[in-house]
Design an enzyme around this catalytic site. Sequence first.
Site, PDB file in Angstrom:
ATOM      1  N   GLY A 174      33.600  80.464   0.081  1.00  0.00           N
ATOM      2  CA  GLY A 174      34.372  81.324  -0.394  1.00  0.00           C
ATOM      3  C   GLY A 174      34.181  81.417  -1.882  1.00  0.00           C
ATOM      4  O   GLY A 174      32.986  81.493  -2.313  1.00  0.00           O
ATOM      5  N   GLU A 194      29.304  76.865  -0.408  1.00  0.00           N
ATOM      6  CA  GLU A 194      28.567  78.245  -0.717  1.00  0.00           C
ATOM      7  C   GLU A 194      29.610  79.219  -1.040  1.00  0.00           C
ATOM      8  O   GLU A 194      30.543  79.608  -0.540  1.00  0.00           O
ATOM      9  CB  GLU A 194      28.033  78.456   0.669  1.00  0.00           C
ATOM     10  CG  GLU A 194      27.030  79.249   0.748  1.00  0.00           C
ATOM     11  CD  GLU A 194      27.567  80.922   0.574  1.00  0.00           C
ATOM     12  OE1 GLU A 194      27.552  81.312  -0.502  1.00  0.00           O
ATOM     13  OE2 GLU A 194      27.909  81.516   1.683  1.00  0.00           O
TER      14      GLU A 194
END
Length: 420
Positions: A174, A194
């Site tokens: 996110g 990530e």
Amino acid sequence: MAALEPFQKQKILLHCVRRFREIHEELTEILIAEGGKPRKAAEAEVERLINTFQIAADAVTQIDQGRMLPLAVTAAASGYQGIVKQVPIGAVSLISPFNFPLNLTAHKIAPAIAAGCPFVLKPPSLTPISALKIAEILAETDLPRGAFSVLPCPRELADLLVTDERFKLLSFTGSDAVGWDMKARAGRKKVVLELGGNAAVMIEPDTEINDALINRLIGGAYNHAGQVCISVQRILVHQQIYTEVKDKLLAKLKTIKAADPNLSTTLVGPMIKEDEAKRLKKWLDKAVKKDAKILIGGELNGVMFAPTLLENVDHSLEIYRDEAFGPVAILEAYADFESGIACINRSRFGLQAGVYTQNLNKMLYAWDHLHVGGVIINDIPSFRVDNMPYGGVKDSGLGREGIQSAIRDMQEERMLVIKA
């Protein structure tokens, strides 16, 4: 979960592969309906879902199960033998994003099954149906009772997934602000993040400026309305070929409009919600006030943002330095290879970068000097295959996804020492 044998885990994953193929069209329609993903992109994501589970099924039989470790490296250790094996880390919490609700969910669930870890997944609040469909298929398998939960809920109710110490790993995909805040509150658990991107592609003058290149740049910048963390946001072009690339990009962009995602011809569909579209429009208007030039696009109608190309953008502005996450790309010229690389590196993000060149030394220089998780030569930074290590540096995250990498994160070493 920890007691499952490799053949049992492989059987579970292959059942999912078979069932996903059977409901391919249904999954495609879900992606279009809940997230506005253009049809071709939705079909491609379903294929990637299938591939990701297949890669995980293959990996189950290839996981490093352990090794012998020589211990008699000193006289005091004479007669001792060591064996190391990999064991599941324990229960894991998984939080997936809206833009790839099938495949990025798969990149969390499939390795958890392969590693032998029970999991709780929070699907994206705006696109939860895809993850629930995966859960329906998992419920058909021989996974033990309680092995998994999929819990749609607002972000503020998911805090226990971050703070509860019963979870031994948190995997989040996110925004960078949310991800780093989660890491600060996660306690002793391992954290894999990530996060956002600000991806650049760099085009050297030895590159052939053909239709394939132009189409690739446009696809990378505007597919799924630019709502991709490795979307092409910055297009750096050597000054010798700048005008040629600019003219060809504009000629092609004149034929592309934001359109109904149900149509197979649509490249640019809606943004996920109106607030995001308005946020991007504010960034754009601010850039124009500071002398940025809109070469094409810039119009907003509800959630439909016209594909937009800018030049002469101030590097201090949000639309340049942050993640646009919309159908806006920035074109700029550079004078020499080293200065182009330095320009890419000035971003606070470092997910992936693309470099077009036929010069091997420049390829290797880019690999050595670009501060990113992946360097893509002669293609756009949006390239990803689901078995490759994938992740970033700086504000783009921590750790790597990709099946083998994720399995390693979800396991830990356990040592056995035997005295003869």
